[in-house]
Design a protein around this motif. Structure first.
Motif, PDB file in Angstrom:
ATOM      1  N   ILE A  71      -5.431  10.545   2.449  1.00  0.00           N
ATOM      2  CA  ILE A  71      -4.050  10.388   2.927  1.00  0.00           C
ATOM      3  C   ILE A  71      -3.669   8.963   2.530  1.00  0.00           C
ATOM      4  O   ILE A  71      -4.093   8.002   3.173  1.00  0.00           O
ATOM      5  N   PRO A  72      -2.893   8.818   1.444  1.00  0.00           N
ATOM      6  CA  PRO A  72      -2.633   7.471   0.924  1.00  0.00           C
ATOM      7  C   PRO A  72      -2.066   6.531   1.991  1.00  0.00           C
ATOM      8  O   PRO A  72      -1.226   6.933   2.807  1.00  0.00           O
ATOM      9  N   VAL A  73      -2.558   5.293   1.983  1.00  0.00           N
ATOM     10  CA  VAL A  73      -2.071   4.277   2.916  1.00  0.00           C
ATOM     11  C   VAL A  73      -1.212   3.302   2.118  1.00  0.00           C
ATOM     12  O   VAL A  73      -1.677   2.712   1.145  1.00  0.00           O
ATOM     13  N   ILE A  74       0.058   3.177   2.509  1.00  0.00           N
ATOM     14  CA  ILE A  74       0.975   2.294   1.785  1.00  0.00           C
ATOM     15  C   ILE A  74       1.201   1.035   2.612  1.00  0.00           C
ATOM     16  O   ILE A  74       1.706   1.112   3.734  1.00  0.00           O
ATOM     17  N   GLY A  75       0.783  -0.101   2.065  1.00  0.00           N
ATOM     18  CA  GLY A  75       0.984  -1.382   2.755  1.00  0.00           C
ATOM     19  C   GLY A  75       1.941  -2.250   1.965  1.00  0.00           C
ATOM     20  O   GLY A  75       2.760  -1.750   1.203  1.00  0.00           O
ATOM     21  N   ARG A  76       1.809  -3.543   2.166  1.00  0.00           N
ATOM     22  CA  ARG A  76       2.748  -4.475   1.523  1.00  0.00           C
ATOM     23  C   ARG A  76       1.945  -5.634   0.935  1.00  0.00           C
ATOM     24  O   ARG A  76       1.113  -6.217   1.627  1.00  0.00           O
ATOM     25  N   VAL A  77       2.177  -5.939  -0.332  1.00  0.00           N
ATOM     26  CA  VAL A  77       1.469  -7.054  -0.972  1.00  0.00           C
ATOM     27  C   VAL A  77       2.354  -8.287  -0.928  1.00  0.00           C
ATOM     28  O   VAL A  77       3.511  -8.235  -1.331  1.00  0.00           O
ATOM     29  N   THR A  78       1.820  -9.381  -0.376  1.00  0.00           N
ATOM     30  CA  THR A  78       2.552 -10.648  -0.450  1.00  0.00           C
ATOM     31  C   THR A  78       1.843 -11.510  -1.494  1.00  0.00           C
ATOM     32  O   THR A  78       0.964 -11.046  -2.200  1.00  0.00           O
ATOM     33  N   GLU A  79       2.218 -12.771  -1.546  1.00  0.00           N
ATOM     34  CA  GLU A  79       1.642 -13.672  -2.540  1.00  0.00           C
ATOM     35  C   GLU A  79       0.122 -13.743  -2.425  1.00  0.00           C
ATOM     36  O   GLU A  79      -0.582 -13.755  -3.420  1.00  0.00           O
ATOM     37  N   ASP A  80      -0.389 -13.796  -1.202  1.00  0.00           N
ATOM     38  CA  ASP A  80      -1.840 -14.007  -1.064  1.00  0.00           C
ATOM     39  C   ASP A  80      -2.538 -13.024  -0.128  1.00  0.00           C
ATOM     40  O   ASP A  80      -3.719 -13.175   0.159  1.00  0.00           O
ATOM     41  N   LYS A  81      -1.804 -12.020   0.375  1.00  0.00           N
ATOM     42  CA  LYS A  81      -2.418 -11.080   1.317  1.00  0.00           C
ATOM     43  C   LYS A  81      -1.943  -9.665   1.060  1.00  0.00           C
ATOM     44  O   LYS A  81      -0.876  -9.436   0.506  1.00  0.00           O
ATOM     45  N   PHE A  82      -2.761  -8.727   1.534  1.00  0.00           N
ATOM     46  CA  PHE A  82      -2.316  -7.339   1.594  1.00  0.00           C
ATOM     47  C   PHE A  82      -2.099  -7.038   3.080  1.00  0.00           C
ATOM     48  O   PHE A  82      -3.008  -7.213   3.892  1.00  0.00           O
ATOM     49  N   LEU A  83      -0.889  -6.626   3.435  1.00  0.00           N
ATOM     50  CA  LEU A  83      -0.547  -6.461   4.843  1.00  0.00           C
ATOM     51  C   LEU A  83      -0.432  -4.986   5.236  1.00  0.00           C
ATOM     52  O   LEU A  83       0.153  -4.182   4.514  1.00  0.00           O
ATOM     53  N   LEU A  84      -1.007  -4.662   6.398  1.00  0.00           N
ATOM     54  CA  LEU A  84      -0.825  -3.331   6.971  1.00  0.00           C
ATOM     55  C   LEU A  84      -0.174  -3.505   8.335  1.00  0.00           C
ATOM     56  O   LEU A  84      -0.772  -4.076   9.251  1.00  0.00           O
ATOM     57  N   ASP A  85       1.067  -3.044   8.466  1.00  0.00           N
ATOM     58  CA  ASP A  85       1.799  -3.140   9.736  1.00  0.00           C
ATOM     59  C   ASP A  85       1.565  -1.833  10.497  1.00  0.00           C
ATOM     60  O   ASP A  85       1.879  -0.753   9.993  1.00  0.00           O
ATOM     61  N   PHE A  86       1.016  -1.929  11.695  1.00  0.00           N
ATOM     62  CA  PHE A  86       0.607  -0.719  12.418  1.00  0.00           C
ATOM     63  C   PHE A  86       1.698  -0.098  13.286  1.00  0.00           C
ATOM     64  O   PHE A  86       1.441   0.830  14.054  1.00  0.00           O
ATOM     65  N   ARG A  87       2.938  -0.589  13.175  1.00  0.00           N
ATOM     66  CA  ARG A  87       4.018  -0.029  14.000  1.00  0.00           C
ATOM     67  C   ARG A  87       4.154   1.489  13.797  1.00  0.00           C
ATOM     68  O   ARG A  87       4.378   2.222  14.759  1.00  0.00           O
ATOM     69  N   CYS A  88       4.029   1.946  12.564  1.00  0.00           N
ATOM     70  CA  CYS A  88       4.263   3.364  12.284  1.00  0.00           C
ATOM     71  C   CYS A  88       2.962   4.161  12.120  1.00  0.00           C
ATOM     72  O   CYS A  88       3.002   5.279  11.608  1.00  0.00           O
ATOM     73  N   LEU A  89       1.848   3.607  12.563  1.00  0.00           N
ATOM     74  CA  LEU A  89       0.595   4.361  12.475  1.00  0.00           C
ATOM     75  C   LEU A  89       0.687   5.526  13.465  1.00  0.00           C
ATOM     76  O   LEU A  89       0.736   5.313  14.671  1.00  0.00           O
ATOM     77  N   ASP A  90       0.739   6.751  12.940  1.00  0.00           N
ATOM     78  CA  ASP A  90       0.984   7.881  13.838  1.00  0.00           C
ATOM     79  C   ASP A  90      -0.277   8.680  14.156  1.00  0.00           C
ATOM     80  O   ASP A  90      -0.270   9.512  15.044  1.00  0.00           O
ATOM     81  N   ASN A  91      -1.361   8.456  13.402  1.00  0.00           N
ATOM     82  CA  ASN A  91      -2.582   9.188  13.720  1.00  0.00           C
ATOM     83  C   ASN A  91      -3.783   8.313  13.413  1.00  0.00           C
ATOM     84  O   ASN A  91      -4.301   8.282  12.313  1.00  0.00           O
ATOM     85  N   ARG A  92      -4.206   7.601  14.452  1.00  0.00           N
ATOM     86  CA  ARG A  92      -5.238   6.595  14.279  1.00  0.00           C
ATOM     87  C   ARG A  92      -6.570   7.215  13.860  1.00  0.00           C
ATOM     88  O   ARG A  92      -7.298   6.669  13.023  1.00  0.00           O
ATOM     89  N   VAL A  93      -6.907   8.387  14.434  1.00  0.00           N
ATOM     90  CA  VAL A  93      -8.193   9.025  14.133  1.00  0.00           C
ATOM     91  C   VAL A  93      -8.285   9.343  12.644  1.00  0.00           C
ATOM     92  O   VAL A  93      -9.273   9.028  11.985  1.00  0.00           O
ATOM     93  N   GLU A  94      -7.221   9.946  12.110  1.00  0.00           N
ATOM     94  CA  GLU A  94      -7.230  10.290  10.683  1.00  0.00           C
ATOM     95  C   GLU A  94      -7.304   9.034   9.815  1.00  0.00           C
ATOM     96  O   GLU A  94      -7.955   9.034   8.775  1.00  0.00           O
ATOM     97  N   PHE A  95      -6.634   7.993  10.251  1.00  0.00           N
ATOM     98  CA  PHE A  95      -6.667   6.737   9.491  1.00  0.00           C
ATOM     99  C   PHE A  95      -8.094   6.196   9.427  1.00  0.00           C
ATOM    100  O   PHE A  95      -8.596   5.839   8.372  1.00  0.00           O
ATOM    101  N   GLU A  96      -8.754   6.209  10.589  1.00  0.00           N
ATOM    102  CA  GLU A  96     -10.099   5.616  10.649  1.00  0.00           C
ATOM    103  C   GLU A  96     -11.154   6.474   9.955  1.00  0.00           C
ATOM    104  O   GLU A  96     -12.033   5.951   9.287  1.00  0.00           O
ATOM    105  N   THR A  97     -11.053   7.793  10.106  1.00  0.00           N
ATOM    106  CA  THR A  97     -12.110   8.634   9.531  1.00  0.00           C
ATOM    107  C   THR A  97     -12.125   8.614   8.008  1.00  0.00           C
ATOM    108  O   THR A  97     -13.159   8.844   7.410  1.00  0.00           O
TER     109      THR A  97
END
Ligand SMILES: *Cc1c(COP(=O)(O)O)cnc(C)c1O
Length: 472
Positions: free
Chosen positions: A438-464
């Motif tokens: 299940i592709p995870v789409i984050g945000r690339v800044t100048e020096d980091k890859f960011l994952l904002d968890f506001r819209c994480l709707d299924n934590r179990v699936e994300f972790e597994t």
């Protein structure tokens, strides 16, 4: 490899022979003979042209390798193109990621009408033909105070249909400060042209006054229009004429006044700690004759565009042949009806409407979740990157509320190694998350890859699925 006579003598096995092999018989059981034969044919053709151009190696001709290539081709063909992703971009209503997630109530309604016959255009009381708008119109009228309403494919279509019906071959007055472009493909001036009307710009980019409108109204003028500048703000020395004043000016000249609200949230957003968003009911109360808005932005429903307001104007709009071309399908009508019904009980809205739930999620909850998930992400990345929990800002998205950022939290992932080559390592990291089942789409800044968890709707699936992360 190379152009030598040996490879030129190579010949791939025939399609028929391959098709009869044990491996391909198994493939036929799984995918069907038609598709397997197609895949074999394409693979054999590719081998033949590789032979001709001399870029073939003997192993490529081995049946075992041909079978592998054929199976790869088949699974590529059969993988769905449209798939679920995790939106961890920090943009809640992300147009490229499908905007609002609809509630289960809407999904059930869709399943019901999609899998059988329904009274889509059938009046059950009278036993005769009905109108598909009848399922939506009373709800919109009740929620916005409008006398009548109609729905089309999206808000761009709503604006196009409105302008074409009421201002064909005539002029429409819009303040210069409101000539918006949304996502590059929706520009008020272009829509005007396609709708057959001429745009008359009023005032200047930063300031437009009442007199500016009165001065340019003439016989050719069809209507006055306001466009909610939903995706930008003009600040500094600015002035726009109030909705209520514009309505008065239009009506003094016997013209309609219409408002394109863009997002058009149906309830007061400030009760959820969110910034105020203009509502259709405010515009109508201010004297607007028609309002148009999207149903998959802040409203949180499926993609559609709503036009609400004066009954005589709505009647004209419904008679325009373009309405037929822009009409909604039954699945969208079912979903939209279900979502609008949720608005009848605003007290339960946050619980039931996924977009509102995401928008109003408190920062501390998001940070806590990020803190709990961080070790698993760190473990999946081993020593190739460092993972930290940080505060960040989400945005509403879809052009709504461009300047208001929502306090949020998530993970900042920094690839190991120095500054040199960091850009490409960040790209590879983002790609590794996109390559998850299940592709995870984050945000690339100048020096980091960011994952904002506001819209994480299924934590179990994300972790597994994290154990399948491939980044090195
Ligand atoms: C988003 C928006 C539109 C287009 O709406 P869609 O539903 O995306 O077609 C038109 N006008 C304004 C002001 C908008 O914000």
């Amino acid at each position: 490899m190379g152009r030598n006579t040996d490879t030129k003598k190579l010949r791939p096995p025939s399609v028929d022979r391959l098709l009869k092999s044990k491996e391909m018989v198994l493939a036929c059981d799984a995918y069907g003979r038609h598709l397997v034969a197609d895949a074999i044919r394409e693979e054999v053709a590719l081998l033949r042209s590789s032979i001709t151009s001399g870029v073939v190696t003997p192993p490529m001709m081995e049946p075992r390798n041909i079978f592998l290539a054929v199976n790869k081709r088949l699974s590529n063909w059969l993988r769905p193109s449209l798939q679920r992703v995790f939106n961890l971009t920090g943009t809640v209503l992300h147009t490229n990621l499908g905007r609002a997630s609809i509630p289960v109530e809407a999904l059930e309604a869709v399943a019901m009408v999609a899998t059988g016959a329904s009274n889509l255009e059938y009046d059950l009381g009278k036993g005769c033909r009905g109108d598909r708008d009848d399922h939506i119109e009373p709800l919109i009228c009740k929620l916005t105070g409008a006398d009548a309403a109609t729905v089309v494919n999206n808000n761009a279509a709503a604006v196009l249909l409105l302008l074409n019906t009421l201002a064909d071959k005539k002029e429409v007055l819009v303040s210069r400060g409101q000539l918006v472009e949304i996502g590059g493909s929706f520009r008020i001036p272009d829509i005007m042209k396609r709708a057959g009307c001429r745009l008359r710009e009023v005032g200047t980019t930063n300031r437009t006054h009442k007199e500016d409108y009165a001065e340019v109204i003439e016989k050719k003028t069809a209507l006055l229009m306001s466009v909610h500048t939903s995706n930008y703000v003009v600040t500094g020395f600015t002035a726009e004429v109030a909705q209520s004043d514009l309505a008065v000016i239009a009506h003094e000249h016997g013209l309609p006044y219409v408002v394109d609200l863009g997002s058009g949230m149906l309830i007061d957003m400030t009760q959820f700690g969110l910034p105020h968003e203009p509502t259709p009911q405010d515009a109508i109360a201010d004297g607007a004759d028609l309002v148009t808005f999207s149903s998959d932005k802040l409203l949180g429903g499926p993609q559609a565009g709503i036009i609400a307001g004066r009954a005589d104007l709505i009647r004209k709009i419904k008679k325009n042949p373009l309405k037929r071309a822009l009409r909604l399908d039954k699945m969208t009508i079912a979903a939209l009806e279900a979502v609008l019904r949720l608005y009848l009980n605003p007290d339960c809205l946050v619980e039931r409407l996924p977009s509102l739930r995401a928008l109003s999620k408190p920062k501390t909850n998001i940070i806590n979740e990020a803190t709990e998930i961080a070790p698993a992400v760190s473990e999946a990345l081993k020593k190739t990157a460092t993972v930290g929990v940080i505060e960040m800002k989400s945005q509403v998205g879809s052009g709504s509320q461009p300047t208001s950022l929502l306090p949020s939290g998530g993970l900042a992932i920094v690839p190991a190694g120095g500054k040199k080559g960091r850009g490409s390592r960040l790209k590879a990291l983002a790609a590794a998350f996109r390559n998850l089942p299940i592709p995870v789409i984050g945000r690339v800044t100048e020096d980091k890859f960011l994952l904002d968890f506001r819209c994480l709707d299924n934590r179990v699936e994300f972790e597994t699925q994290l154990n399948q992360l491939r980044y090195s």
